[in-house]
Design an enzyme around this catalytic site. Structure first.
Site, short mmCIF file in Angstrom:
data_model
loop_
_atom_site.label_atom_id
_atom_site.label_comp_id
_atom_site.label_asym_id
_atom_site.label_seq_id
_atom_site.Cartn_x
_atom_site.Cartn_y
_atom_site.Cartn_z
N LYS A 184 6.90 21.95 118.32
CA LYS A 184 7.29 21.29 119.56
C LYS A 184 7.66 22.34 120.60
O LYS A 184 8.45 23.24 120.33
CB LYS A 184 8.48 20.37 119.33
CG LYS A 184 8.95 19.64 120.60
CD LYS A 184 10.05 18.63 120.30
CE LYS A 184 11.44 19.25 120.27
NZ LYS A 184 11.95 19.61 121.61
N ASP B 294 6.78 18.46 124.63
CA ASP B 294 7.93 17.57 124.84
C ASP B 294 8.48 17.78 126.26
O ASP B 294 9.50 18.42 126.45
CB ASP B 294 8.99 17.89 123.78
CG ASP B 294 10.25 17.06 123.93
OD1 ASP B 294 10.16 15.95 124.47
OD2 ASP B 294 11.31 17.53 123.48
N LYS C 145 8.67 14.98 128.54
CA LYS C 145 9.32 13.73 128.95
C LYS C 145 9.03 13.37 130.41
O LYS C 145 9.96 13.18 131.20
CB LYS C 145 10.83 13.81 128.71
CG LYS C 145 11.25 14.10 127.28
CD LYS C 145 12.77 14.12 127.15
CE LYS C 145 13.22 14.47 125.75
NZ LYS C 145 13.05 15.91 125.43
N ASP D 165 7.94 9.75 136.47
CA ASP D 165 7.65 9.87 137.90
C ASP D 165 6.78 8.67 138.27
O ASP D 165 6.60 7.76 137.46
CB ASP D 165 6.93 11.20 138.17
CG ASP D 165 7.24 11.77 139.55
OD1 ASP D 165 7.16 11.01 140.55
OD2 ASP D 165 7.56 12.98 139.64
N THR E 28 18.80 11.01 122.07
CA THR E 28 19.67 11.01 120.88
C THR E 28 21.04 11.60 121.17
O THR E 28 21.96 11.45 120.38
CB THR E 28 19.02 11.78 119.71
OG1 THR E 28 18.63 13.07 120.17
CG2 THR E 28 17.83 11.05 119.16
N ARG F 279 17.06 24.19 114.59
CA ARG F 279 17.88 25.25 114.01
C ARG F 279 17.88 25.35 112.50
O ARG F 279 17.88 26.47 111.98
CB ARG F 279 19.32 25.12 114.54
CG ARG F 279 19.45 25.58 115.98
CD ARG F 279 20.76 25.16 116.63
NE ARG F 279 20.75 23.73 116.95
CZ ARG F 279 21.57 23.15 117.82
NH1 ARG F 279 22.49 23.87 118.43
NH2 ARG F 279 21.49 21.87 118.07
#
Length: 232
Positions: A34, A61, A63, A66, A121, A212
């Site tokens: 990603k 990614d 997002k 518009d 999230t 991570r």
């Protein structure tokens, strides 16, 4: 690994060399990658193309949110870069989502998947109240996921804890892509809603986004393989 990789490794770096040093330790058969806003803004399309050239499926990614024409053109550009998946905000509405889907279908890479973000999230009830009062995160996710499906998209980004609810109304063809996945005992970081990989798959999640726990592991490939083995 014969089955499709279910783990999407989130590359969150501000240094392209460090990112590539990690990527070179990973296996395209064992994971997808990603690329988000920070890396894309810093390093641009050429960085993404270099990952695709190494054989990785890329989830771009960004997002997009518009007016329909602008989002459609952005999604078409992403598809023609050769990415595996791109996303928009479902709250942009049906017209925007349909325009984006149609633009990808008419591109040189029509197989690029298009999914939508429902509720981030990182958002809890208190934060959501500031945006849409008197609606629970789960209620908002359910509403926006249905709007996404009705718009003809391939799926949504959601919390693993919402996957069970969404699978009640959406079959396995409708992709559920889930960040906030942490192996048991790992630090939850800034995610408010988290789940382990096995629990997430059991809940009906299609793809797990993990950062991570893999990128900062002493041996990233071993950490990735441990997750894949737990899923197998």
């Amino acid at each position: 690994m014969n089955q499709e990789a279910r783990v999407i490794v989130a590359l969150d770096f501000d240094d392209a060399d460090k990112a590539m040093a990690l990527v070179d330790q990973l296996d395209p058969a064992a994971c997808k990658l990603k690329v988000g806003k920070e890396m894309f803004t810093l390093f641009g399309p050429e960085f993404v193309k270099s990952l695709i050239a190494r054989g990785f499926d890329i989830f771009l990614d960004l997002k997009f949110h518009d007016i329909p024409n602008t989002v459609a053109k952005a999604c078409k550009a992403a598809a023609e870069m050769g990415v595996w998946m791109v996303n928009v905000h479902a709250s942009g509405g049906m017209e925007m989502m349909k325009a984006a889907k149609n633009a990808i279908a008419g591109s040189s890479h029509p197989q690029t998947k298009l999914i939508a973000v429902t509720v981030l999230t990182s958002m809890d009830q208190a934060q959501l109240n500031d945006v849409v009062p008197e609606v629970s995160p789960a209620g908002q996710v359910k509403k926006l996921a249905q709007l996404t499906a009705d718009s003809g998209l391939d799926g949504v980004v959601c919390s693993a804890k919402e996957a069970v609810m969404l699978r009640e109304t959406h079959n396995d063809e409708f992709l559920l892509v889930t960040p906030g996945i942490r192996p048991a005992g790992a630090d939850v970081g800034d995610q408010k809603r988290v789940m382990t990989p096995v629990d997430a798959i059991d809940a009906g999640v299609s793809y797990l986004v993990m950062g991570r726990p893999i990128t900062q592991a002493e041996n990233p490939l071993a950490a990735l393989q441990a997750v894949n083995q737990s899923l197998a």
